[in-house]
Every structure is written in structure tokens, then in C-alpha cells.
Scaffold this motif. Structure first.
Motif, PDB file in Angstrom:
ATOM      1  N   ASN A  51       0.856  -1.186   0.000  1.00  0.00           N
ATOM      2  CA  ASN A  51       0.000   0.000   0.000  1.00  0.00           C
ATOM      3  C   ASN A  51       0.892   1.236   0.000  1.00  0.00           C
ATOM      4  O   ASN A  51       2.115   1.123   0.087  1.00  0.00           O
ATOM      5  CB  ASN A  51      -0.975  -0.013   1.184  1.00  0.00           C
ATOM      6  CG  ASN A  51      -0.265  -0.018   2.516  1.00  0.00           C
ATOM      7  OD1 ASN A  51       0.556   0.853   2.806  1.00  0.00           O
ATOM      8  ND2 ASN A  51      -0.570  -1.004   3.350  1.00  0.00           N
ATOM      9  N   ASP A  52       0.292   2.398  -0.089  1.00  0.00           N
ATOM     10  CA  ASP A  52       1.049   3.648  -0.190  1.00  0.00           C
ATOM     11  C   ASP A  52       1.900   3.934   1.040  1.00  0.00           C
ATOM     12  O   ASP A  52       2.839   4.709   0.986  1.00  0.00           O
ATOM     13  CB  ASP A  52       0.097   4.818  -0.425  1.00  0.00           C
ATOM     14  CG  ASP A  52      -0.576   4.770  -1.793  1.00  0.00           C
ATOM     15  OD1 ASP A  52      -0.211   3.905  -2.607  1.00  0.00           O
ATOM     16  OD2 ASP A  52      -1.464   5.598  -2.039  1.00  0.00           O
ATOM     17  N   GLY A  53       1.609   3.300   2.157  1.00  0.00           N
ATOM     18  CA  GLY A  53       2.359   3.520   3.381  1.00  0.00           C
ATOM     19  C   GLY A  53       3.821   3.117   3.281  1.00  0.00           C
ATOM     20  O   GLY A  53       4.661   3.612   4.027  1.00  0.00           O
ATOM     21  N   ARG A  54       4.161   2.246   2.360  1.00  0.00           N
ATOM     22  CA  ARG A  54       5.542   1.825   2.173  1.00  0.00           C
ATOM     23  C   ARG A  54       6.275   2.698   1.160  1.00  0.00           C
ATOM     24  O   ARG A  54       7.451   2.480   0.894  1.00  0.00           O
ATOM     25  CB  ARG A  54       5.601   0.375   1.717  1.00  0.00           C
ATOM     26  CG  ARG A  54       5.172  -0.590   2.788  1.00  0.00           C
ATOM     27  CD  ARG A  54       5.444  -2.005   2.353  1.00  0.00           C
ATOM     28  NE  ARG A  54       5.319  -2.859   3.516  1.00  0.00           N
ATOM     29  CZ  ARG A  54       6.257  -3.692   3.911  1.00  0.00           C
ATOM     30  NH1 ARG A  54       7.371  -3.793   3.232  1.00  0.00           N
ATOM     31  NH2 ARG A  54       6.076  -4.437   4.980  1.00  0.00           N
ATOM     32  N   CYS A  55       5.568   3.658   0.580  1.00  0.00           N
ATOM     33  CA  CYS A  55       6.154   4.531  -0.444  1.00  0.00           C
ATOM     34  C   CYS A  55       6.431   5.911   0.137  1.00  0.00           C
ATOM     35  O   CYS A  55       5.889   6.283   1.167  1.00  0.00           O
ATOM     36  CB  CYS A  55       5.185   4.680  -1.620  1.00  0.00           C
ATOM     37  SG  CYS A  55       4.721   3.112  -2.397  1.00  0.00           S
ATOM     38  N   LYS A  56       7.281   6.682  -0.573  1.00  0.00           N
ATOM     39  CA  LYS A  56       7.527   8.067  -0.186  1.00  0.00           C
ATOM     40  C   LYS A  56       6.235   8.856  -0.323  1.00  0.00           C
ATOM     41  O   LYS A  56       5.299   8.424  -0.986  1.00  0.00           O
ATOM     42  CB  LYS A  56       8.611   8.680  -1.083  1.00  0.00           C
ATOM     43  CG  LYS A  56       9.957   8.031  -0.932  1.00  0.00           C
ATOM     44  CD  LYS A  56      10.942   8.659  -1.904  1.00  0.00           C
ATOM     45  CE  LYS A  56      12.290   7.957  -1.829  1.00  0.00           C
ATOM     46  NZ  LYS A  56      13.204   8.450  -2.862  1.00  0.00           N
ATOM     47  N   GLU A  57       6.200  10.042   0.282  1.00  0.00           N
ATOM     48  CA  GLU A  57       4.969  10.836   0.293  1.00  0.00           C
ATOM     49  C   GLU A  57       4.511  11.251  -1.105  1.00  0.00           C
ATOM     50  O   GLU A  57       3.331  11.458  -1.336  1.00  0.00           O
ATOM     51  CB  GLU A  57       5.157  12.073   1.164  1.00  0.00           C
ATOM     52  CG  GLU A  57       3.842  12.675   1.586  1.00  0.00           C
ATOM     53  CD  GLU A  57       3.997  13.701   2.683  1.00  0.00           C
ATOM     54  OE1 GLU A  57       3.464  14.800   2.508  1.00  0.00           O
ATOM     55  OE2 GLU A  57       4.660  13.399   3.688  1.00  0.00           O
ATOM     56  N   ASN A  58       5.441  11.356  -2.063  1.00  0.00           N
ATOM     57  CA  ASN A  58       5.071  11.752  -3.425  1.00  0.00           C
ATOM     58  C   ASN A  58       4.944  10.542  -4.353  1.00  0.00           C
ATOM     59  O   ASN A  58       4.985  10.685  -5.565  1.00  0.00           O
ATOM     60  CB  ASN A  58       6.095  12.744  -3.989  1.00  0.00           C
ATOM     61  CG  ASN A  58       7.468  12.119  -4.148  1.00  0.00           C
ATOM     62  OD1 ASN A  58       7.823  11.169  -3.452  1.00  0.00           O
ATOM     63  ND2 ASN A  58       8.247  12.650  -5.067  1.00  0.00           N
ATOM     64  N   GLU A  59       4.779   9.350  -3.800  1.00  0.00           N
ATOM     65  CA  GLU A  59       4.655   8.124  -4.583  1.00  0.00           C
ATOM     66  C   GLU A  59       3.405   7.355  -4.174  1.00  0.00           C
ATOM     67  O   GLU A  59       2.876   7.540  -3.094  1.00  0.00           O
ATOM     68  CB  GLU A  59       5.874   7.219  -4.364  1.00  0.00           C
ATOM     69  CG  GLU A  59       7.180   7.784  -4.842  1.00  0.00           C
ATOM     70  CD  GLU A  59       8.348   6.854  -4.573  1.00  0.00           C
ATOM     71  OE1 GLU A  59       9.339   6.966  -5.303  1.00  0.00           O
ATOM     72  OE2 GLU A  59       8.293   6.025  -3.637  1.00  0.00           O
ATOM     73  N   LYS A  60       2.963   6.477  -5.082  1.00  0.00           N
ATOM     74  CA  LYS A  60       1.849   5.569  -4.817  1.00  0.00           C
ATOM     75  C   LYS A  60       2.292   4.150  -5.145  1.00  0.00           C
ATOM     76  O   LYS A  60       3.142   3.939  -5.990  1.00  0.00           O
ATOM     77  CB  LYS A  60       0.636   5.908  -5.683  1.00  0.00           C
ATOM     78  CG  LYS A  60      -0.047   7.194  -5.287  1.00  0.00           C
ATOM     79  CD  LYS A  60      -1.370   7.373  -5.965  1.00  0.00           C
ATOM     80  CE  LYS A  60      -2.446   6.427  -5.548  1.00  0.00           C
ATOM     81  NZ  LYS A  60      -2.896   6.483  -4.171  1.00  0.00           N
ATOM     82  N   CYS A  61       1.681   3.188  -4.467  1.00  0.00           N
ATOM     83  CA  CYS A  61       1.917   1.772  -4.744  1.00  0.00           C
ATOM     84  C   CYS A  61       0.995   1.386  -5.896  1.00  0.00           C
ATOM     85  O   CYS A  61      -0.229   1.370  -5.743  1.00  0.00           O
ATOM     86  CB  CYS A  61       1.625   0.955  -3.488  1.00  0.00           C
ATOM     87  SG  CYS A  61       1.968  -0.801  -3.676  1.00  0.00           S
ATOM     88  N   CYS A  62       1.559   1.098  -7.066  1.00  0.00           N
ATOM     89  CA  CYS A  62       0.761   0.884  -8.275  1.00  0.00           C
ATOM     90  C   CYS A  62       1.144  -0.394  -8.996  1.00  0.00           C
ATOM     91  O   CYS A  62       2.314  -0.786  -9.018  1.00  0.00           O
ATOM     92  CB  CYS A  62       0.969   2.044  -9.246  1.00  0.00           C
ATOM     93  SG  CYS A  62       0.526   3.655  -8.596  1.00  0.00           S
TER      94      CYS A  62
END
Length: 75
Positions: A51-62
Motif C-alpha cells: 500500500n502507499d504507506g511503504r512509499c515516499k509521500e510523493n509516490e503511490k503503490c501501483c
């Protein structure tokens, strides 16, 4: 009497059912470009995030279009 000071912090994240969701959308292939449909078996999946929680603030899990990869990508 004492004085209380409250600070409001605005975040670019929202929480949905315990999952962190960053603003923005996952990239899509350009309109009109179709890629060959790939059936991804579980052992073929390359996952670097859930999920987005593992990504930097300007990134999304896609899910990367036309591949078996799920990665953090800049939005």
C-alpha cells in the motif's frame, strides 16, 4: 488559568480502513495503446509494496501496466 495552543497539520495522506492512501493516481498507459494481456501467476509477481504507506509521500503503490510488477511510482 493556562492557555492551550492547538496546531492543525494538513497531510497529503488519507487513511482508508487502516491503509495509508497518498493523493494522486497511478499512471495509466496512454489512451489508445493496448498491451498484450498478461496473466500473472503468484510466483511471477514482483511486489515491492502493499500500500502507499511503504512509499515516499510523493509516490503511490501501483500495478505497472503490461507487467507483473507492483511498485512505488512517483505521481
Amino acid at each position: 488559568m493556562g492557555c492551550l495552543l492547538f496546531t492543525v497539520v494538513q497531510s497529503t495522506q488519507s487513511v482508508n480502513k487502516g491503509l495509508i492512501m497518498h493523493e494522486g493516481r497511478c499512471p495509466q498507459p496512454p489512451f489508445g495503446i493496448m498491451c498484450r494481456r498478461i496473466v500473472c501467476m503468484p510466483q511471477m509477481m514482483e511486489r515491492t509494496c502493499n500500500n502507499d504507506g511503504r512509499c515516499k509521500e510523493n509516490e503511490k503503490c501501483c500495478h505497472i501496466p503490461c507487467s507483473c510488477s507492483i511498485k512505488c511510482v512517483a505521481v
